[in-house]
Design a protein around this motif. Structure first.
Motif, PDB file in Angstrom:
ATOM      1  N   UNK A 183       2.259 -35.919   2.677  1.00 29.06           N
ATOM      2  CA  UNK A 183       1.112 -35.033   2.706  1.00 29.06           C
ATOM      3  C   UNK A 183       1.073 -34.136   1.486  1.00 29.06           C
ATOM      4  N   UNK A 184       0.105 -33.208   1.479  1.00 31.40           N
ATOM      5  CA  UNK A 184      -0.053 -32.324   0.332  1.00 31.40           C
ATOM      6  C   UNK A 184       0.981 -31.199   0.371  1.00 31.40           C
ATOM      7  N   UNK A 185       0.802 -30.216  -0.463  1.00 33.96           N
ATOM      8  CA  UNK A 185       1.820 -29.206  -0.744  1.00 33.96           C
ATOM      9  C   UNK A 185       2.352 -28.538   0.528  1.00 33.96           C
ATOM     10  N   UNK A 186       1.487 -27.988   1.348  1.00 35.17           N
ATOM     11  CA  UNK A 186       1.949 -27.258   2.525  1.00 35.17           C
ATOM     12  C   UNK A 186       2.683 -28.169   3.502  1.00 35.17           C
ATOM     13  N   UNK A 191       7.827 -29.912   5.893  1.00 31.14           N
ATOM     14  CA  UNK A 191       8.768 -30.988   6.181  1.00 31.14           C
ATOM     15  C   UNK A 191      10.142 -30.697   5.580  1.00 31.14           C
ATOM     16  N   UNK A 192      10.183 -30.143   4.381  1.00 35.76           N
ATOM     17  CA  UNK A 192      11.467 -29.803   3.767  1.00 35.76           C
ATOM     18  C   UNK A 192      12.208 -28.755   4.577  1.00 35.76           C
ATOM     19  N   UNK A 193      11.462 -27.787   5.128  1.00 35.87           N
ATOM     20  CA  UNK A 193      12.094 -26.709   5.893  1.00 35.87           C
ATOM     21  C   UNK A 193      12.443 -27.130   7.312  1.00 35.87           C
ATOM     22  N   UNK A 194      11.868 -28.219   7.788  1.00 36.68           N
ATOM     23  CA  UNK A 194      12.095 -28.647   9.170  1.00 36.68           C
ATOM     24  C   UNK A 194      13.495 -29.221   9.337  1.00 36.68           C
TER      25      UNK A 194
END
Length: 534
Positions: A183-186, A191-194
């Motif tokens: 997906x886009x930036x947000x 996803x990285x923080x999940x």
């Protein structure tokens, strides 16, 4: 128990940051008010007392470098983004498609348009064929590439870095894969923080598999430039290719994935030397991506601007220019080493300016001179007048001069060549009839894609006769004809005999092609004899 915070392990309490006796480092030297022997410093570090007349000391931070902040650039559309798409399609198309282009050179030469034939030491590029002794053409191409880079940089900044550099192109490709999968930036940031779940593992595995496929195709395309592409591809997947082909593909796959998939902007900021050189190529007349602070400052939101008309500039501090940047820099902080002049921030800013009803160009390609002129209320110059200043004209003339000289040299070069290496042990032999014989190794080059007959003649040696390993001495003559295969070098062992009264002297082997071109080349050598040289 000893106190680990002290250098000698005693129970001396550790000093606080505000203690006047604390050790600090300035200009690489540890300073303290205590005796040098009790200073806390790294082993081998120079240490001296802090003198009273020196300015107040500042304590070192606990961290000497900042950890990497991963860049999640946002999708954007605009003229510069579309130009990046075009350049990516063109450059990747050239790289992947070129080995498959055919070029008819006749039945005796390879038909691949661009080929680096290491086995036969040839470089083919469409109608041009470069032999090892003509490596100066390759050197000329490299010089033209360097001057071309200087030209582009002096005219429009790091446009090469922003649009055509391989690191930029492949990084852009991997970033599009990120958007397609995550997906886009947000969405990527979430996803990285999940936490790691099976869904996240699947996404990461799928994305990295695409990374590996891109790297494999990249490495596979590279080796196709060094052999016949269809044959090598078939042998590669059949397991019959040379080991060096598999090793090369493995290395290039790893480096492509590492540099383009994971390191990305770190290569541009820390590894690439060009950002550190480009400052010498730029001046106040160079077009670079510029934030017009005289127009944008002070920053303020739309609400603040409405409440306080005239107190805020055009920049509403939306940070869109930062969010779309592939290296994660803030162009509003001025020119910096991380800016690759891709101009995506211009697309983002222009879109925001259009949405809020303000004129475009808050971030734009501009020179320092034009910014000063525009800030003073004057009209900026046209882009052509900006680009055509003396330095870019000088680079253009140098670049064109080198290119013209290379084209001229290619046009007038001979496709026939001879080199001679005389025997040194023994330098000569006395024959039974009193004549003198010397031995030579001749290399006859035929640089055309067809066999040709070559006539070898002796000039400057009175009474000189020649024969070879394949010609009897009874057939010795001052000229001999040899057939040289297409696009090859033929080695001939030649024996030259002269009458007994001939003294040592220089003479010449002359080669002439026996075709309508009648190309000629000569090689001077030495005839050794017992007499004195003339």
């Amino acid at each position: 128990m000893s106190n680990p915070d002290t250098p000698d392990g005693t129970n001396k309490p550790a000093r606080g940051h505000d203690d006047d006796d604390a050790v600090v480092v300035a200009d690489g030297i540890a300073k303290t008010n205590e005796p040098v022997s009790s200073a806390v410093a790294e082993p081998g570090a120079a240490t001296r007392r802090h003198e009273p007349h020196e300015p107040p000391r500042q304590h070192l931070p606990e961290k000497l470098y900042e950890a990497r902040q991963k860049v999640h650039n946002k999708r954007i559309d605009g003229p510069f983004r579309r130009f990046k798409w075009l350049m990516m399609v063109i450059t990747l198309g050239i790289y992947y498609v070129t080995p498959w282009i055919r070029w008819d050179r006749g039945p005796y030469a390879p038909d691949q348009a661009v080929l680096v034939d290491l086995a036969h030491r040839r470089f083919y590029m469409f109608g041009i064929e470069i032999w090892p002794q003509e490596f100066y053409f390759v050197a000329g191409l490299l010089i033209m590439a360097g001057i071309g880079l200087f030209l582009v940089t002096s005219a429009v900044g790091r446009a090469w870095c922003g649009y055509a550099c391989p690191q930029t192109v492949w990084t852009d490709l991997f970033q599009h894969v990120d958007r397609f999968i995550d997906g886009d930036r947000n969405a990527r940031m979430r996803l990285d923080a999940a936490p790691w779940t099976w869904g996240k593992v699947f996404r990461r595995g799928f994305k990295w598999a695409i990374y590996a496929l891109i790297g494999l195709v990249t490495g596979g395309a590279w080796i196709l430039y060094f052999a016949d592409a269809p044959t090598l591809l078939r042998d590669f997947f059949a397991g019959e290719a040379a080991p060096v082909a598999y090793i090369t593909v493995a290395i290039l796959t790893l480096t492509t994935v590492t540099l383009g998939g994971f390191m990305r902007e770190q290569v541009c900021i820390y590894m690439c030397p060009w950002p550190r050189i480009q400052s010498a190529m730029l001046d106040e007349k160079s077009l670079i991506v510029t934030y017009k602070d005289w127009r944008g400052e002070p920053r303020g939101s739309l609400k603040k601007a409405k409440k306080n008309p005239g107190e805020f500039g055009d920049c509403i501090d939306c940070t869109q220019c930062v969010q779309v940047c592939p290296t994660g820099i803030d162009i509003r902080e001025g020119p910096q080493i991380g800016c690759i002049t891709c101009a995506l921030c211009i697309d983002a800013c222009d879109k925001v300016m259009a949405d809020i009803g303000r004129p475009r160009g808050l971030i734009d390609y501009a020179t320092l001179e034009d910014c000063e002129r525009e800030a003073a209320g004057e009209e900026p110059r046209s882009p052509w007048r900006t680009i055509l200043h003396p330095r870019t004209i000088a680079y253009s003339l140098i670049w064109a001069g080198i290119g013209g000289a290379m084209l001229f040299a290619l046009g007038v070069r001979s496709h026939t060549d001879i080199s001679v290496s005389p025997d040194r042990n023994p330098p000569y032999m006395l024959m039974s009839d009193g004549s003198i014989r010397n031995s030579y190794t001749l290399k006859l080059r035929n640089m055309e894609s067809r066999p040709r007959d070559m006539e070898i003649a002796i000039d400057g040696l009175p009474g000189g006769m020649m024969w070879t390993d394949t010609i009897n001495r009874d057939e010795a003559a001052s000229t001999q004809i040899f057939t040289v295969p297409a696009d090859q070098t033929r080695t001939v062992r030649a024996y030259v005999v002269a009458p007994a009264d001939v003294s040592a002297r220089d003479f010449t082997f002359r080669i002439t092609s026996q075709d309508p071109q009648r190309e000629t080349d000569t090689a001077e050598t030495r005839f050794d004899a017992p007499g004195e040289s003339q």
